[in-house]
Design a protein around this motif. Sequence first.
Motif, PDB file in Angstrom:
ATOM      1  N   ARG A   1       0.823  -1.216   0.000  1.00  0.00           N
ATOM      2  CA  ARG A   1       0.000   0.000   0.000  1.00  0.00           C
ATOM      3  C   ARG A   1       0.855   1.264   0.000  1.00  0.00           C
ATOM      4  O   ARG A   1       0.432   2.293  -0.522  1.00  0.00           O
TER       5      ARG A   1
ATOM      6  N   THR B   1      -5.517   9.286  -0.261  1.00  0.00           N
ATOM      7  CA  THR B   1      -5.698   9.524   1.170  1.00  0.00           C
ATOM      8  C   THR B   1      -4.371   9.935   1.816  1.00  0.00           C
ATOM      9  O   THR B   1      -3.328   9.409   1.448  1.00  0.00           O
TER      10      THR B   1
ATOM     11  N   VAL C   1      -7.660   4.773   9.522  1.00  0.00           N
ATOM     12  CA  VAL C   1      -7.672   3.320   9.326  1.00  0.00           C
ATOM     13  C   VAL C   1      -6.232   2.819   9.370  1.00  0.00           C
ATOM     14  O   VAL C   1      -5.377   3.338   8.642  1.00  0.00           O
TER      15      VAL C   1
ATOM     16  N   LYS D   1      -3.891  -0.235   8.450  1.00  0.00           N
ATOM     17  CA  LYS D   1      -3.986  -1.388   7.543  1.00  0.00           C
ATOM     18  C   LYS D   1      -2.628  -2.061   7.425  1.00  0.00           C
ATOM     19  O   LYS D   1      -1.598  -1.386   7.535  1.00  0.00           O
TER      20      LYS D   1
ATOM     21  N   ASP E   1     -10.092  -7.340   0.509  1.00  0.00           N
ATOM     22  CA  ASP E   1     -11.461  -7.527   1.003  1.00  0.00           C
ATOM     23  C   ASP E   1     -11.582  -7.131   2.476  1.00  0.00           C
ATOM     24  O   ASP E   1     -12.238  -7.807   3.271  1.00  0.00           O
ATOM     25  N   GLY E   2     -10.897  -6.038   2.845  1.00  0.00           N
ATOM     26  CA  GLY E   2     -11.034  -5.511   4.200  1.00  0.00           C
ATOM     27  C   GLY E   2     -10.275  -6.289   5.265  1.00  0.00           C
ATOM     28  O   GLY E   2     -10.392  -5.989   6.459  1.00  0.00           O
TER      29      GLY E   2
ATOM     30  N   LYS F   1      -5.990   8.436   6.641  1.00  0.00           N
ATOM     31  CA  LYS F   1      -7.160   9.206   7.056  1.00  0.00           C
ATOM     32  C   LYS F   1      -8.423   8.446   6.650  1.00  0.00           C
ATOM     33  O   LYS F   1      -8.489   7.886   5.552  1.00  0.00           O
TER      34      LYS F   1
ATOM     35  N   GLN G   1     -11.923   8.344   5.165  1.00  0.00           N
ATOM     36  CA  GLN G   1     -12.621   9.222   4.234  1.00  0.00           C
ATOM     37  C   GLN G   1     -14.128   9.138   4.450  1.00  0.00           C
ATOM     38  O   GLN G   1     -14.686   8.036   4.388  1.00  0.00           O
TER      39      GLN G   1
ATOM     40  N   GLU H   1     -18.408   4.976  -3.256  1.00  0.00           N
ATOM     41  CA  GLU H   1     -17.165   4.392  -3.761  1.00  0.00           C
ATOM     42  C   GLU H   1     -17.416   4.042  -5.216  1.00  0.00           C
ATOM     43  O   GLU H   1     -18.474   3.486  -5.559  1.00  0.00           O
TER      44      GLU H   1
ATOM     45  N   HIS I   1     -19.858  -1.635  -0.289  1.00  0.00           N
ATOM     46  CA  HIS I   1     -19.127  -2.637   0.486  1.00  0.00           C
ATOM     47  C   HIS I   1     -19.780  -2.844   1.848  1.00  0.00           C
ATOM     48  O   HIS I   1     -20.426  -1.948   2.376  1.00  0.00           O
TER      49      HIS I   1
ATOM     50  N   GLU J   1      -9.799   1.854  -7.628  1.00  0.00           N
ATOM     51  CA  GLU J   1     -10.968   2.114  -6.786  1.00  0.00           C
ATOM     52  C   GLU J   1     -10.796   3.482  -6.126  1.00  0.00           C
ATOM     53  O   GLU J   1      -9.696   3.799  -5.655  1.00  0.00           O
TER      54      GLU J   1
ATOM     55  N   PHE K   1     -12.649   6.747  -3.598  1.00  0.00           N
ATOM     56  CA  PHE K   1     -13.699   7.313  -2.758  1.00  0.00           C
ATOM     57  C   PHE K   1     -14.144   8.604  -3.431  1.00  0.00           C
ATOM     58  O   PHE K   1     -13.299   9.332  -3.975  1.00  0.00           O
TER      59      PHE K   1
ATOM     60  N   ASN L   1      -8.162   5.013  -3.707  1.00  0.00           N
ATOM     61  CA  ASN L   1      -7.928   4.113  -2.578  1.00  0.00           C
ATOM     62  C   ASN L   1      -6.876   3.085  -2.948  1.00  0.00           C
ATOM     63  O   ASN L   1      -5.820   3.030  -2.344  1.00  0.00           O
TER      64      ASN L   1
HETATM   65  P1  AMP Z   1      -9.387  -1.761   0.855  1.00  0.00           P
HETATM   66  O1  AMP Z   1      -8.918  -3.125   1.253  1.00  0.00           O
HETATM   67  O2  AMP Z   1      -8.377  -0.694   1.062  1.00  0.00           O
HETATM   68  O3  AMP Z   1      -9.999  -1.741  -0.524  1.00  0.00           O
HETATM   69  O4  AMP Z   1     -10.604  -1.413   1.842  1.00  0.00           O
HETATM   70  C1  AMP Z   1     -11.839  -2.108   1.780  1.00  0.00           C
HETATM   71  C2  AMP Z   1     -12.977  -1.149   2.066  1.00  0.00           C
HETATM   72  O5  AMP Z   1     -12.815  -0.581   3.390  1.00  0.00           O
HETATM   73  C3  AMP Z   1     -13.052   0.045   1.133  1.00  0.00           C
HETATM   74  O6  AMP Z   1     -13.699  -0.283  -0.065  1.00  0.00           O
HETATM   75  C4  AMP Z   1     -13.841   1.030   2.008  1.00  0.00           C
HETATM   76  O7  AMP Z   1     -15.210   0.696   2.029  1.00  0.00           O
HETATM   77  C5  AMP Z   1     -13.247   0.779   3.390  1.00  0.00           C
HETATM   78  N1  AMP Z   1     -12.069   1.682   3.574  1.00  0.00           N
HETATM   79  C6  AMP Z   1     -10.778   1.373   3.363  1.00  0.00           C
HETATM   80  N2  AMP Z   1      -9.970   2.433   3.589  1.00  0.00           N
HETATM   81  C7  AMP Z   1     -10.768   3.457   3.957  1.00  0.00           C
HETATM   82  C8  AMP Z   1     -10.542   4.820   4.298  1.00  0.00           C
HETATM   83  N3  AMP Z   1      -9.312   5.357   4.331  1.00  0.00           N
HETATM   84  N4  AMP Z   1     -11.633   5.591   4.593  1.00  0.00           N
HETATM   85  C9  AMP Z   1     -12.884   5.072   4.578  1.00  0.00           C
HETATM   86  N5  AMP Z   1     -13.160   3.788   4.265  1.00  0.00           N
HETATM   87  C10 AMP Z   1     -12.129   2.983   3.951  1.00  0.00           C
END
Ligand code: AMP
Length: 362
Positions: free
Chosen positions: A98, A113, A136, A138, A145-146, A174, A176, A181, A204, A245, A247, A256
């Motif tokens: 990332r 972000t 967030v 990560k 998938d989160g 940060k 968002q 999305e 999502h 993808e 926001f 993102n």
């Molecule tokens: P990702 O694995 O980064 O695609 O995150 C999966 C989902 O989590 C995204 O599609 C958003 O719905 C939510 N998400 C991830 N990062 C953020 C962020 N910085 N702000 C708000 N929602 C987020």
Amino acid sequence: MTVGIVGAGQLGRMLALAGYPLGIDFLFLDPADEPPAAQLAPHLHGSFTDRRLLRTLARRSEVVTFDWENVSVEALRALHKDVRICPPLAALAASQDRVSEKRLFERLRIPTTRWRAVDSLLQLERAVRDIGLPGVLKTRRMGYDGKGQFVLHNPAHIEAAWAAIGGAGLIYEKFQNFSREVSIVGARSPTGQTVFYPLSANVHGGGILHYSIAPFVSRVLERAAQTYLKRVMNALSYVGVLTIEFFVVKGRLIANEMAPRVHNSGHWTIEGCVTSQFENHLRAICGLPLGSTRALGHAAMINFLGKMPAPGRLLSIDGLAYHDYGKEPRPGRKVGHCTILKSRAAERNSALADALRSVQWT
Ligand code: AMP
């Protein structure tokens, strides 16, 4: 022409389904015993890093691609002298980390972000101070998938976040407050021809895609998304399908993440466009002219998570196509999807609401 695919999941399976009419054969490499694509094409059974099997894949294929972005870049790099690999490994490497991905977006002036790399609790505290809350945390790698994410709303969450996923190799970004999305899928050929699909709007739940509607019509956002996608494609001399993808925040796109492959939010293109994302990926990597991405109507795609819904009621919905990936049920697992195609957006919306009543995400 044989296309070798590292990974034999549902994306590989849908690539094979799109490729057979073009006269393309497939060979897959995957560690699973009975992966979805192996029901359609020969399957080398072993690890993604098995040098001997990778060499066999290279020897028996004209071009090698992948259906998952967490395959080993190093292992694929070793094949470079034996076979063409598309998309480029630089794109694969950027999408696996990332932090590299964010740096690429920033280098190409693609809004993203605010973020900080985090390798210790002290750095997390500093990142929260600099960027603020909510945010967030990560994992930099292997998150999809989160998975590997923790949302922090107040300073008391810092320790809990660290306890949950703490360790080296994290990123704090940060949070968002997005209104939507959206994602854009496009393809680039070896000669630099590019095509872009209409935007899709994605919903999502728990970090995993539940459903998409497309085309999501916004000329301003679509133009911006195409510009950003093209920038990444051209910077990496990209060949194949690429997805970003975003926001939507206060009417602007914030990137993102990107995926150097066909994408879940592009599954609607199978029934919903003249040429699907799967066919265009194959056309691109095989050096064939790219096909039209024109939408044939208003589409919605619903993911089936955990287990397949009974087909009876869904198939009674006019204009619905049902896709079963042939996977064993497991909570949170993507086991299939359906796509609804209608000539009017209002009809699509009511058929979507109807179909959603038959779907449970488990
Ligand atoms: P990702 O694995 O980064 O695609 O995150 C999966 C989902 O989590 C995204 O599609 C958003 O719905 C939510 N998400 C991830 N990062 C953020 C962020 N910085 N702000 C708000 N929602 C987020």
